[in-house]
Design an enzyme around this catalytic site. Structure first.
Site, short mmCIF file in Angstrom:
data_model
loop_
_atom_site.label_atom_id
_atom_site.label_comp_id
_atom_site.label_asym_id
_atom_site.label_seq_id
_atom_site.Cartn_x
_atom_site.Cartn_y
_atom_site.Cartn_z
N ALA A 113 -4.83 -3.79 7.21
CA ALA A 113 -4.00 -4.36 6.15
C ALA A 113 -2.93 -5.22 6.81
O ALA A 113 -1.93 -4.71 7.31
CB ALA A 113 -3.35 -3.24 5.33
N TYR A 144 8.66 -6.25 10.97
CA TYR A 144 7.42 -6.13 10.18
C TYR A 144 6.46 -7.26 10.55
O TYR A 144 5.29 -7.04 10.86
CB TYR A 144 7.78 -6.19 8.70
CG TYR A 144 6.62 -5.99 7.76
CD1 TYR A 144 5.94 -4.78 7.70
CD2 TYR A 144 6.21 -7.01 6.89
CE1 TYR A 144 4.89 -4.58 6.82
CE2 TYR A 144 5.17 -6.82 6.00
CZ TYR A 144 4.50 -5.61 5.97
OH TYR A 144 3.46 -5.41 5.08
N LYS A 148 2.85 -6.82 12.50
CA LYS A 148 1.57 -7.16 11.87
C LYS A 148 0.85 -8.26 12.66
O LYS A 148 -0.38 -8.28 12.72
CB LYS A 148 1.80 -7.60 10.42
CG LYS A 148 2.22 -6.47 9.50
CD LYS A 148 1.09 -5.48 9.24
CE LYS A 148 1.45 -4.46 8.17
NZ LYS A 148 0.39 -3.45 7.97
N THR A 174 1.95 -7.77 -4.09
CA THR A 174 1.10 -7.02 -5.02
C THR A 174 1.96 -6.02 -5.81
O THR A 174 2.91 -5.47 -5.26
CB THR A 174 0.00 -6.27 -4.23
OG1 THR A 174 -0.70 -7.24 -3.47
CG2 THR A 174 -0.97 -5.57 -5.15
#
Ligand code: UDP
Length: 313
Positions: A113, A144, A148, A174
């Site tokens: 993800a 973050y 990622k 989302t």
């Protein structure tokens, strides 16, 4: 299949567990519950579901065969990763390494993800997968974004050097039921403010844009990607873009709230624009979002109203 979902008690992780169980798979959810909650999986009454409370930055031991690993563990809201900067860096780096190690050992497929945050404050709009991004590594969001980005690099390396069947999804904003009311993100925050007729806190002048995807659409795109053979990153999100101010007005209208809009300082490095280019997902996954904003928001408002009633707040 027997499937491991790290972050399985989180917002997206728990919806993914629901989908995997509905597709007939066996699911092992792993979560250390620092931002996830067992409330998100309390409804699951299924012998094929197991929950393990565990921090995946440590060696992950799973007994028996595993066919697929979804790595979804991470704090994911700007407030969470400001409060948990080290954990965020660790789960993106060490956690991804451990989850990939598990996939390699079990000869399982793997899906990371990832996030639209790899594009940082993008200099192009919409963002396509070939764009390398514009990230401030030492800013507040760097913990973050860089975790990622490292996770993507690690995933590609396991694919190239260890031949692990990997997938990378770049997830755009989302929303939906099980969003945390107090995680600071714009959708749950505005909805909860509107329901209580409290001021809606727009940051900056509200001219920054976002594009919001309903959770069932996102999970469908991710499930399709897991079944595809694409190793390179794929954007999954809803390209319907709006300003934060327009979004605030939409929430007031939808909830019939008497809330007024107030303005607060814009957080550092807040991306000015964000909108996914989803041509790749359309082409290789035959996927595009189906739930429009109004429909998705109504379901989300219902969820928060019920939750408030139940909790007597
Ligand atoms: N935002 C806002 N008011 C809030 C919370 C967020 O205006 O109470 C803005 C925020 O500055 C950003 C956008 O809404 O421009 C989306 O923020 P969110 O935290 O949901 O996620 P991001 O897309 O920034 O990761």
């Amino acid at each position: 299949m027997r499937i491991v979902v790290t972050g399985g008690a989180g917002f997206l992780g728990s919806h993914l567990c629901d989908r995997l169980l509905a597709e007939g798979h066996e699911v092992i959810a792993i979560d250390n519950l620092i931002t996830g909650s067992t409330d998100n999986i309390a409804h699951i009454r299924d012998k094929r579901f197991t929950f393990i409370q565990y921090d995946v930055t440590n060696y992950i031991y799973v007994e028996g065969p595993v066919d697929f690993v979804f790595h979804f563990a991470s704090p994911a809201s700007p407030i969470d990763y400001l409060e948990l900067p080290i954990q965020t860096l660790k789960v993106g780096s060490l956690g991804t390494h451990k989850a990939l190690g598990l996939a390699k050992y079990k000869k399982a497929g793997f899906l990371l993800a990832s996030t639209s945050e790899v594009y940082g404050d993008p200099l192009i709009n919409p963002q396509h997968e070939e764009y390398w991004g514009n990230v401030n590594p030492i800013g507040p969001r760097g913990v973050y974004d860089e975790a990622k980005r490292f996770a993507e690099a690690m995933t590609m390396a396991y694919h190239t050097f260890h031949k692990v069947e990997t997938r990378i999804v770049r997830i755009f904003n989302t929303y939906g039921p099980r969003n945390r009311a107090n995680d600071g993100r714009v959708v749950p925050t505005f909805i909860n403010q509107a329901i209580r007729n409290e001021p809606i806190t727009v940051f900056g002048k509200g001219q920054q844009t976002r594009s919001f995807c309903y959770v069932s659409d996102l999970i469908d795109g991710i499930y399709r990607l897991s079944r595809s053979s694409e190793h390179y990153p794929v954007n999954v999100g809803n390209p319907h873009e709006m300003t934060v101010l327009q979004f605030a007005e939409k929430i007031i209208e939808l909830t019939g709230s008497s809330s007024k809009i107030i303005y607060k300082p814009l957080p550092q490095d807040d991306p000015t624009v964000r909108r996914p280019d989803i041509s790749k997902a359309k082409k290789i996954l035959d996927w595009e979002p189906k739930v429009n904003l109004e429909e998705g928001l109504k379901k989300t408002v219902e969820y928060f109203k019920l939750k408030m009633e139940r909790e007597g707040r």
